[in-house]
Design a protein around this motif. Structure first.
Motif, short mmCIF file in Angstrom:
data_model
loop_
_atom_site.label_atom_id
_atom_site.label_comp_id
_atom_site.label_asym_id
_atom_site.label_seq_id
_atom_site.Cartn_x
_atom_site.Cartn_y
_atom_site.Cartn_z
N LYS A 1 45.48 -1.72 50.09
CA LYS A 1 45.73 -0.51 49.31
C LYS A 1 45.15 0.71 50.03
CE LYS A 1 45.60 -2.91 44.84
NZ LYS A 1 44.83 -3.08 43.59
N TYR A 2 43.93 0.56 50.53
CA TYR A 2 43.30 1.68 51.23
C TYR A 2 44.08 2.08 52.48
CZ TYR A 2 40.23 4.20 54.35
OH TYR A 2 39.73 5.14 55.23
N GLU A 3 44.51 1.09 53.25
CA GLU A 3 45.15 1.37 54.53
C GLU A 3 46.45 2.14 54.35
OE1 GLU A 3 45.45 1.55 58.62
OE2 GLU A 3 43.76 0.82 57.42
N VAL A 4 47.27 1.75 53.39
CA VAL A 4 48.53 2.48 53.19
C VAL A 4 48.25 3.90 52.71
CG1 VAL A 4 49.94 0.43 52.84
CG2 VAL A 4 48.85 1.51 50.86
N GLY A 5 47.20 4.06 51.89
CA GLY A 5 46.83 5.40 51.45
C GLY A 5 46.30 6.24 52.59
N TYR A 6 45.51 5.61 53.46
CA TYR A 6 44.97 6.32 54.62
C TYR A 6 46.09 6.79 55.54
CZ TYR A 6 43.02 7.02 59.25
OH TYR A 6 42.71 7.55 60.48
N ARG B 1 49.70 -5.78 47.90
CA ARG B 1 49.16 -7.08 47.51
C ARG B 1 49.86 -8.21 48.27
NH1 ARG B 1 46.40 -9.20 43.10
NH2 ARG B 1 46.26 -7.14 42.18
N GLN B 2 51.17 -8.10 48.43
CA GLN B 2 51.92 -9.09 49.19
C GLN B 2 51.46 -9.16 50.64
OE1 GLN B 2 53.47 -11.19 46.83
NE2 GLN B 2 55.16 -11.20 48.31
N ILE B 3 51.19 -7.98 51.21
CA ILE B 3 50.71 -7.92 52.59
C ILE B 3 49.40 -8.70 52.73
CG2 ILE B 3 49.70 -6.37 54.33
CD1 ILE B 3 51.74 -4.25 53.26
N ALA B 4 48.52 -8.53 51.75
CA ALA B 4 47.19 -9.15 51.82
C ALA B 4 47.23 -10.65 51.57
CB ALA B 4 46.26 -8.48 50.81
N MET B 5 48.10 -11.11 50.66
CA MET B 5 48.01 -12.48 50.19
C MET B 5 49.15 -13.40 50.61
SD MET B 5 45.16 -12.31 48.87
CE MET B 5 45.20 -14.05 48.49
N ALA B 6 50.32 -12.85 50.91
CA ALA B 6 51.49 -13.70 51.12
C ALA B 6 51.94 -13.79 52.56
CB ALA B 6 52.65 -13.20 50.25
N GLN C 1 46.67 -4.27 59.88
CA GLN C 1 47.87 -4.07 60.68
C GLN C 1 49.14 -4.30 59.86
OE1 GLN C 1 48.01 -2.85 63.85
NE2 GLN C 1 50.22 -2.74 63.53
N GLY C 2 49.10 -5.26 58.95
CA GLY C 2 50.24 -5.50 58.09
C GLY C 2 50.56 -4.28 57.23
N ALA C 3 49.52 -3.63 56.72
CA ALA C 3 49.72 -2.42 55.92
C ALA C 3 50.28 -1.29 56.78
CB ALA C 3 48.40 -2.00 55.28
N ALA D 1 53.97 -1.93 57.45
CA ALA D 1 54.80 -1.64 56.28
C ALA D 1 54.99 -0.13 56.11
CB ALA D 1 54.15 -2.23 55.03
N PHE D 2 53.92 0.64 56.33
CA PHE D 2 54.04 2.09 56.21
C PHE D 2 54.94 2.66 57.31
CE2 PHE D 2 52.72 6.44 57.12
CZ PHE D 2 52.85 7.01 55.85
N TYR D 3 54.78 2.16 58.51
CA TYR D 3 55.61 2.64 59.62
C TYR D 3 57.09 2.36 59.35
CZ TYR D 3 51.25 2.94 62.35
OH TYR D 3 49.99 3.24 62.80
#
Length: 370
Positions: free
Chosen positions: A93-98, A126-131, A208-210, A213-215
């Motif tokens: 959550k933090y990374e996408v916000g950053y 959440r999916q990025i972190a857990m799945a 990196q996953g976050a 996804a943002f990119y």
């Protein structure tokens, strides 16, 4: 004045260092949690070995008397999993916000009006972190494996000790090690090394996953991605090979070379510290020419920035930032002692203590006034 892509590259290097500090803190927290059960584990292990008895020793009997020990082990890994799950979800959550805040600050308003910034929602984070698996397994699967492996080490240590006719004290020492040695001589010390590798990799994998996804949510703004590896002299061969190479944003295909992306920076191997930085399209490609100030055109040139390594980046930072990254004494040695960043590490990439640094170059401490 730096271009948008130069600013994003500098931010990526600084952010990678901040994530390394976060990783260090997470490792300390999880190791402390693992160690918190040591006293109870030791007490139950002594009781179990006493009840086992050399004359009645069998594998079945051993499993029965070790049940309470293994239950403690299972419980502590359940606590570790709960803590780690929360940490990686919070990080995603933090990374996408950053990243969104960084893009909003760095990319000129005229560009953001024409090409609006995409977002990654909380469910995606959440999916990025857990799945998403790393090194072949999900975080929960790795932690489950570590619990089972540690239980096996306990059983093996007790079994070997009983077969060899060791005393209860000797068996406990074999399994757990002794405090004066930092418990490094015990079979369970390997479990600390294993959990550290999982924690560090989970952090870099999630971050990196976050970013990815943002990119991808901003593919109409981003031309390519550049792999950034040069943090210090511990960089792996895989990451040295890919440092500064460019890849497509959507499918991560090589651009101008044939080196594959594989799992990507932060995930290509255990404890990977590499990262990526986006290459923003030029103002012409984004069709921003109408009424665009000359200064904005210059900053949005779309060019890949000149390579900047960790040492060069750090020397350009403020004294406060240098001290935050290195600590106050190493910061002074960098600024006033004549040492460069590589001097702080030995030939195996391990950070030298201040005493070891002083032994190597006492004059640098005199110059720095330490």
């Amino acid at each position: 004045m730096p271009t948008v892509n130069e600013t994003l590259q500098a931010a990526a290097i600084g952010h990678a260092i901040d994530l390394l500090h976060l990783s260090n803190a997470e490792v300390r927290k999880i190791i402390a949690l693992l160690n918190s059960a040591d006293a109870e584990l030791r007490a139950q292990l002594i009781l179990a070995i006493t009840n086992l008895g050399a004359e009645s020793f069998t594998a079945t009997h051993m499993n029965t008397v070790l049940a309470s020990v293994l239950e403690i082990n299972k419980s502590i890994y359940a606590s570790i999993q709960e803590t780690m799950v929360k940490s990686v979800i919070d990080l995603a959550k933090y990374e996408v916000g950053y990243q969104k805040a960084l893009f909003t600050e760095v990319i000129p308003q005229q560009a953001r009006v024409t090409v609006s910034l995409g977002s990654v929602n909380l469910d995606q984070a959440r999916q990025i972190a857990m799945a998403r698996p790393f090194q072949g397994k999900l975080l929960k699967e790795w932690l489950g494996d570590l619990e089972v492996t540690r239980a096996a080490r306990i059983r093996d240590g007790v079994r070997m000790g009983m077969v060899e006719g060791q005393t209860t004290e000797q068996i406990v020492r074999r399994v757990m090690g002794i405090k004066s040695e930092g418990y490094a001589d015990g079979l369970l010390n390997r479990s600390r090394q294993d959990i550290e590798a999982v924690v560090r990799t989970a952090i870099s994998h999630t971050a990196q996953g976050a970013r990815d996804a943002f990119y991808k949510a901003n593919d109409d703004l981003i031309a390519e991605l550049s792999w950034l590896s040069t943090l210090d002299n511990k960089t792996s061969a895989d990451c040295r090979l890919r440092d500064r190479l460019r890849y497509t944003n959507d499918t991560h295909e090589p651009v101008g070379h044939k080196i594959p992306w594989k799992a990507g920076p932060g995930r290509i191997h255990w404890c990977c510290r590499s990262t990526s930085t986006p290459i923003i399209k030029g103002w012409e490609e984004l069709r921003l020419s109408k009424g665009l100030p000359e200064s904005t055109r210059a900053s949005m040139d779309g060019q890949v920035p000149v390579s900047t390594n960790y040492g060069t980046w750090l020397k350009a930072q403020s004294a406060a930032r240098q001290d935050q990254v290195l600590g106050p004494n190493r910061g002074k040695l960098l600024r006033d002692g004549g040492l460069d960043v590589s001097s702080f590490y030995n030939d195996k990439g391990k950070l030298l203590t201040l005493d070891q640094l002083r032994e190597r170059d006492a004059a640098s401490f005199v110059r720095a006034g330490i």
